[in-house]
Design an enzyme around this catalytic site. Structure first.
Site, PDB file in Angstrom:
ATOM      1  N   GLN A  94       0.641  -1.080   0.037  1.00 57.70           N
ATOM      2  CA  GLN A  94       0.500  -0.241   0.455  1.00 57.70           C
ATOM      3  C   GLN A  94       0.972   1.775   0.218  1.00 57.70           C
ATOM      4  O   GLN A  94       0.732   2.189  -0.573  1.00 57.70           O
ATOM      5  CB  GLN A  94      -1.305  -0.090   1.542  1.00 57.70           C
ATOM      6  CG  GLN A  94      -1.658  -1.680   0.847  1.00 57.70           C
ATOM      7  CD  GLN A  94      -2.124  -1.101   3.353  1.00 57.70           C
ATOM      8  OE1 GLN A  94      -3.807  -0.817   2.640  1.00 57.70           O
ATOM      9  NE2 GLN A  94      -2.200  -2.250   3.476  1.00 57.70           N
ATOM     10  N   ILE A  96       3.528   3.801  -0.836  1.00 56.55           N
ATOM     11  CA  ILE A  96       4.206   4.860  -2.070  1.00 56.55           C
ATOM     12  C   ILE A  96       5.467   4.756  -2.163  1.00 56.55           C
ATOM     13  O   ILE A  96       5.998   5.328  -3.117  1.00 56.55           O
ATOM     14  CB  ILE A  96       3.520   5.440  -2.659  1.00 56.55           C
ATOM     15  CG1 ILE A  96       3.625   6.937  -1.458  1.00 56.55           C
ATOM     16  CG2 ILE A  96       2.022   5.461  -3.016  1.00 56.55           C
ATOM     17  CD1 ILE A  96       2.920   8.356  -1.020  1.00 56.55           C
ATOM     18  N   HIS A 112      -1.595   1.789  -4.499  1.00 58.95           N
ATOM     19  CA  HIS A 112      -1.180   3.016  -4.602  1.00 58.95           C
ATOM     20  C   HIS A 112      -1.103   3.989  -4.953  1.00 58.95           C
ATOM     21  O   HIS A 112      -0.780   4.950  -4.630  1.00 58.95           O
ATOM     22  CB  HIS A 112      -1.875   2.912  -2.516  1.00 58.95           C
ATOM     23  CG  HIS A 112      -3.334   2.780  -1.820  1.00 58.95           C
ATOM     24  ND1 HIS A 112      -2.740   2.259  -0.280  1.00 58.95           N
ATOM     25  CD2 HIS A 112      -3.901   2.032  -2.255  1.00 58.95           C
ATOM     26  CE1 HIS A 112      -3.591   1.801  -0.439  1.00 58.95           C
ATOM     27  NE2 HIS A 112      -4.514   1.459  -1.474  1.00 58.95           N
ATOM     28  N   GLY A 179       2.889  -4.479   9.095  1.00 54.88           N
ATOM     29  CA  GLY A 179       2.848  -2.939   8.970  1.00 54.88           C
ATOM     30  C   GLY A 179       1.755  -2.289   8.382  1.00 54.88           C
ATOM     31  O   GLY A 179       1.628  -1.052   7.866  1.00 54.88           O
ATOM     32  N   ASN A 205       2.544  -6.661  13.146  1.00 55.39           N
ATOM     33  CA  ASN A 205       2.428  -5.502  13.593  1.00 55.39           C
ATOM     34  C   ASN A 205       2.814  -4.864  14.933  1.00 55.39           C
ATOM     35  O   ASN A 205       3.620  -6.052  15.451  1.00 55.39           O
ATOM     36  CB  ASN A 205       1.157  -5.302  13.044  1.00 55.39           C
ATOM     37  CG  ASN A 205       0.588  -3.610  12.670  1.00 55.39           C
ATOM     38  OD1 ASN A 205       1.012  -3.591  11.455  1.00 55.39           O
ATOM     39  ND2 ASN A 205      -0.136  -3.284  13.574  1.00 55.39           N
TER      40      ASN A 205
HETATM   41  N1  APR Z   1       7.257  -1.990  13.056  1.00 58.02           N
HETATM   42  C1  APR Z   1       6.005  -3.372  12.446  1.00 58.02           C
HETATM   43  N2  APR Z   1       4.846  -1.470  12.625  1.00 58.02           N
HETATM   44  C2  APR Z   1       4.499  -0.435  12.945  1.00 58.02           C
HETATM   45  C3  APR Z   1       6.229  -0.071  13.230  1.00 58.02           C
HETATM   46  C4  APR Z   1       6.905  -1.017  13.121  1.00 58.02           C
HETATM   47  N3  APR Z   1       8.057  -0.309  13.359  1.00 58.02           N
HETATM   48  N4  APR Z   1       5.398   1.475  12.954  1.00 58.02           N
HETATM   49  C5  APR Z   1       3.752   1.670  12.958  1.00 58.02           C
HETATM   50  N5  APR Z   1       3.346  -0.313  13.470  1.00 58.02           N
HETATM   51  C6  APR Z   1       2.347  -0.152  12.285  1.00 58.02           C
HETATM   52  C7  APR Z   1       0.620   0.004  13.471  1.00 58.02           C
HETATM   53  O1  APR Z   1       0.928  -0.074  14.710  1.00 58.02           O
HETATM   54  C8  APR Z   1      -0.424   0.540  12.388  1.00 58.02           C
HETATM   55  O2  APR Z   1      -0.928  -0.507  12.499  1.00 58.02           O
HETATM   56  O3  APR Z   1       1.982  -0.165  10.958  1.00 58.02           O
HETATM   57  C9  APR Z   1       0.439   0.238  10.785  1.00 58.02           C
HETATM   58  C10 APR Z   1       0.389   1.914  10.087  1.00 58.02           C
HETATM   59  O4  APR Z   1      -1.375   2.133   9.469  1.00 58.02           O
HETATM   60  P1  APR Z   1      -1.641   3.161   9.507  1.00 58.02           P
HETATM   61  O5  APR Z   1      -0.958   4.475   9.437  1.00 58.02           O
HETATM   62  O6  APR Z   1      -2.700   3.034   8.899  1.00 58.02           O
HETATM   63  O7  APR Z   1      -0.646   2.811   7.745  1.00 58.02           O
HETATM   64  P2  APR Z   1      -1.587   1.587   6.214  1.00 58.02           P
HETATM   65  O8  APR Z   1      -1.974   0.898   7.359  1.00 58.02           O
HETATM   66  O9  APR Z   1      -0.440   1.581   5.843  1.00 58.02           O
HETATM   67  O10 APR Z   1      -2.734   2.806   5.752  1.00 58.02           O
HETATM   68  C11 APR Z   1      -2.992   2.091   4.546  1.00 58.02           C
HETATM   69  O11 APR Z   1      -3.964   4.070   3.660  1.00 58.02           O
HETATM   70  O12 APR Z   1      -4.469   6.191   4.515  1.00 58.02           O
HETATM   71  C12 APR Z   1      -4.601   5.286   3.133  1.00 58.02           C
HETATM   72  O13 APR Z   1      -2.765   5.239   1.713  1.00 58.02           O
HETATM   73  C13 APR Z   1      -3.277   4.928   2.594  1.00 58.02           C
HETATM   74  O14 APR Z   1      -1.713   3.213   2.181  1.00 58.02           O
HETATM   75  C14 APR Z   1      -2.614   4.088   3.116  1.00 58.02           C
HETATM   76  C15 APR Z   1      -3.461   3.118   3.617  1.00 58.02           C
END
Ligand code: APR
Length: 238
Positions: A94, A96, A112, A179, A205
């Site tokens: 997901q 970029i 994405h 993640g 995660n």
């Molecule tokens: N190791 C493992 N997991 C981690 C770490 C780490 N060091 N740091 C953060 N995380 C986890 C967080 O706990 C969270 O659950 O990564 C996750 C990130 O979640 P989001 O910020 O929601 O990102 P993502 O899931 O990729 O979002 C999906 O939403 O806004 C849109 O297009 C955007 O691609 C994105 C999509």
């Protein structure tokens, strides 16, 4: 003795790039805390204020190219997995950023879009583009040149390569999410499909995601620790 798996599909989200210094979206210091999705990640937002949206991605594009932003141990481990795993490995991200590629992976599906590419708003042709994009930057693919936009899938737009993704998930015997908070579909629904097709499902995660109860196996901790450990296990029997 070879690995019990022959078709591994890995879905990654912002959490795998967090330790490389790239902001995630929904953490307390997340990207969506400082700006509204509607303003910078929708076609309507772009139409309403193209300069504001272009600048939002220009800042992230130049940040991604700073020397301090490097693939971390999790990206490098997945690159190692691709190099040494005898089965098939598909990375669906997901994200970029280009950290999976810089970590050594070649079979990466950016559902994405990609920050280091631009897209013609008329023909949808995609080109490498590492500098800023501003209003007035026009494509070179149309007879009547059209405005270039970030090659990003915004909310309300269709994620890329869904046919390829669905095929990969159908064949998977191991599905790992790394993640991602499991808040955004269709990515958040991939685990359910993988399970339906018989794959073993694992969530890695920092904390349980919104899709946590869909996974048979869960490992919570930093991606830079948990992903290399998983790759060692997967390659142990190669
Ligand atoms: N190791 C493992 N997991 C981690 C770490 C780490 N060091 N740091 C953060 N995380 C986890 C967080 O706990 C969270 O659950 O990564 C996750 C990130 O979640 P989001 O910020 O929601 O990102 P993502 O899931 O990729 O979002 C999906 O939403 O806004 C849109 O297009 C955007 O691609 C994105 C999509």
């Amino acid at each position: 003795m070879t690995s019990p798996y022959t078709n591994i599909v890995i879905l990654t989200g912002a959490g795998i790039s967090a330790e490389s210094g790239i902001q995630t979206f929904r953490a307390v210091d997340g990207l969506w805390e400082n700006c509204r999705v509607e303003d910078v990640a929708t076609p309507e937002g772009f139409a309403a204020d193209p300069d504001f949206v272009q600048d939002f991605y220009n800042q992230r594009r130049s940040k991604l190219q700073e020397i301090t932003i490097q693939p971390n141990a999790a990206h490098l481990a997945l690159g190692e997995l691709e190099a040494r795993f005898s089965g098939s490995l598909t990375i669906i991200t997901q994200n970029i950023d280009d950290l999976h590629e810089r970590g050594g992976n070649t079979n990466v599906i950016h559902m994405h879009g990609e920050l280091l590419k631009a897209r013609c708003s008329a023909s949808e042709e995609v080109v490498e583009h590492k500098g800023d994009i501003v209003t007035g930057d026009l494509c070179s693919c149309c007879k009547t040149p059209a405005q270039l936009r970030p090659h990003i899938v915004w909310f309300g737009e269709t994620p890329l390569k869904m046919d390829v993704i669905e095929l990969a998930i159908e064949k998977a015997d191991l599905f790992v999410a790394i993640g991602t908070s499991g808040n955004v579909y269709p990515a958040a629904g991939f685990v359910q499909a993988a399970k339906m097709y018989g794959a073993h499902t694992l969530e890695i995660n920092l904390e349980p995601s919104a899709a946590e109860n869909q996974f048979e196996e869960k490992r919570y901790g930093k991606a830079s620790v948990e992903v290399p450990a998983l790759v060692v296990e997967l390659l142990a029997s190669e």
